[in-house]
Design an enzyme around this catalytic site. Structure first.
Site, PDB file in Angstrom:
ATOM      1  N   ASP A   1      -4.323  -2.054  24.976  1.00 47.35           N
ATOM      2  CA  ASP A   1      -4.984  -2.810  23.906  1.00 47.35           C
ATOM      3  C   ASP A   1      -4.078  -3.823  23.217  1.00 47.35           C
ATOM      4  OD1 ASP A   1      -3.489  -0.656  22.784  1.00 47.35           O
ATOM      5  OD2 ASP A   1      -4.576  -0.892  20.915  1.00 47.35           O
ATOM      6  N   GLU A   2      -2.960  -4.154  23.813  1.00 47.65           N
ATOM      7  CA  GLU A   2      -2.037  -5.078  23.144  1.00 47.65           C
ATOM      8  C   GLU A   2      -1.254  -5.874  24.178  1.00 47.65           C
ATOM      9  OE1 GLU A   2       1.268  -4.853  19.539  1.00 47.65           O
ATOM     10  OE2 GLU A   2       0.741  -3.044  20.660  1.00 47.65           O
TER      11      GLU A   2
END
Length: 344
Positions: free
Chosen positions: A94-95
Site C-alpha cells: 500500500d505504499e
C-alpha cells in the site's frame, strides 16, 4: 493508503464502518496487523499484541486478514501509478515512491499528479490515499504522513530544511525505536537538534548511518527512486526478559514472532522459499537453522510449522533461550518494473 487493511474491511462490510476495527487474530498470541482510525484513537497500533489492543479498546472488533483481497486492491493501485511513471519503488502493498519528473500527462506539477492519482484511487477502489510531494524521498515520506487520512502535503525545496527541523526524530524514516532512544540520551529530540551536531559527532555515535542522518537533518537526500528494489529477507525477532527453558513456552513465543513476521511479509507482497530460525542462548551464542522448499511458502501456518520444526530440533537449550527470530528469504524476483525538473 490510509489504514489499508482495515479500510478494505470497512469498505467490504458496512457493519464495520465507524467502529474500531483491528485486522488480525484476537487470541492470546495474536498480533494486530492493521487498525482503523477509530481504533487508533484508543492507542491501538499495528504489530501490537492483541491482548494489549483489547485492553486499550474493549469494543475492538477483530477481523481475520484477507491477504489475497489486499493484493488484488494493491494491483489496482499500482496499475494507476504505472499510468504516470515507470519509476515506481514499492515499499509494501500500500505504499510506494514515484518519480514523476517526466510528467507523462502534462499536468504541470507534481501536486497535480498526486491529486489526480488520489482521485483515481478513490474512484477505482473506494478507498482514500494520502500523498507526500517533495524534491526527495526522505521528505516525501515524511510529508505523506503529515495530513493523514485522505491528505496531501507539498514541501518545496525552500521549505525542506525548516520542515525537517520541526519534526521529532522518531518520525524520521530509518530512525527506529533503538536509534531514537539513543538520540534521546544524547539530547536529540528534533530535526533541529540533529542538525546542530557536526558530522564527526554523528559518525562517532551512529557509524555508517551518520552521513544519511547529517543530510536528512538538513533536508538533503540524494537516493534515487529504484524501480527494481530487491528484498533479501523479511522477518521478526524477540528478545525475552527472562530466558525460556520450557519447550511449550518456547513454541508459544515462536508463534508470536511468526505472527509479527508474517504481517511484514504480507504487507510487502513478497514471496519466498526459505524459512530461517534464529536462536540465541543464555551465553549469547547465536545459531541459525534454515529450510527451503521448491516453491513459495504458502501461508502463515506453513511458515510457523517449518519454524516450529526447526526449533524442536534445537531443544533443549542449556540455560534457556534469550532470543528467537523467524525470517523468510529466497525472495522471488517478481516485482514488476512497475532529469529536467517538474514544479511541485
Amino acid at each position: 493508503m490510509d489504514a489499508f487493511y482495515a479500510s478494505v474491511e470497512q469498505r467490504d462490510d458496512p457493519a464495520l464502518r465507524g467502529r474500531p476495527v483491528a485486522v488480525g487474530r484476537s487470541r492470546a498470541r495474536g498480533v494486530v496487523a492493521a487498525a482503523s482510525y477509530e481504533a487508533r484513537a484508543f492507542g491501538v497500533r499495528s504489530a501490537m499484541p492483541s491482548v494489549t489492543a483489547i485492553r486499550r479498546c474493549p469494543d475492538l472488533v477483530f477481523v481475520s486478514p484477507r491477504f489475497d483481497v489486499y493484493r488484488t486492491v494493491s494491483r489496482q493501485i499500482h496499475a494507476i501509478f504505472a499510468d504516470y511513471t515507470d519509476r515506481i519503488e514499492p515499499l509494501s502493498l500500500d505504499e510506494a515512491y514515484l518519480d514523476v519528473t517526466e510528467d507523462r500527462h502534462a499536468l504541470g506539477s507534481a501536486r497535480a499528479i498526486a491529486e489526480q492519482i488520489r482521485t483515481r484511487i478513490r474512484e477505482a477502489t473506494g478507498l482514500t490515499a494520502s500523498a507526500g510531494v517533495s524534491y526527495n524521498k526522505f521528505i516525501a515520506k515524511l510529508a505523506s504522513d503529515q495530513n493523514k487520512p485522505d491528505g496531501l502535503c507539498v514541501i518545496p525545496p525552500r521549505h525542506g530544511a525548516a520542515f525537517v527541523a520541526g519534526l521529532p526524530v522518531k518520525r524520521f524514516h530509518g530512525v527506529g525505536p533503538v536509534t531514537a532512544e539513543k538520540m534521546a540520551r544524547l539530547g536529540i529530540a528534533t530535526g533541529a537538534d540533529l542538525a546542530a551536531h557536526p558530522i564527526a559527532f554523528l559518525r562517532a555515535h551512529f557509524g555508517s548511518h551518520a552521513d544519511y542522518l547529517f543530510g536528512a537533518a538538513r533536508g538533503v537526500d540524494d537516493r534515487p527512486v529504484r524501480a527494481h528494489r530487491q528484498t533479501k529477507s523479511i522477518g521478526a525477532e524477540r528478545t525475552f526478559e527472562v530466558n525460556i527453558t520450557d519447550a511449550a513456552e518456547a513454541a508459544a513465543a515462536l508463534a508470536h514472532v511468526a505472527d509479527a513476521a508474517w504481517i511484514r511479509i504480507a504487507r510487502s507482497g513478497e514471496q519466498g522459499r526459505t524459512v530461517t530460525l534464529k536462536l540465541r542462548d543464555a551465553s549469547f551464542n547465536t545459531r541459525t537453522r534454515a529450510r527451503s522448499l521448491p516453491r513459495p511458502i504458502a501461508d502463515t501456518a506453513e511458515f510457523l510449522a517449518i519454524g516450529q520444526d526447526l526449533l524442536s530440533r534445537e531443544l533443549p537449550v542449556p540455560g534457556g533461550i534469550r532470543l528467537l527470530g523467524l525470517t523468510l528469504s529466497g525472495i522471488l524476483d517478481h516485482v514488476p518494473a512497475v532529469q529536467p525538473t517538474l514544479p511541485l
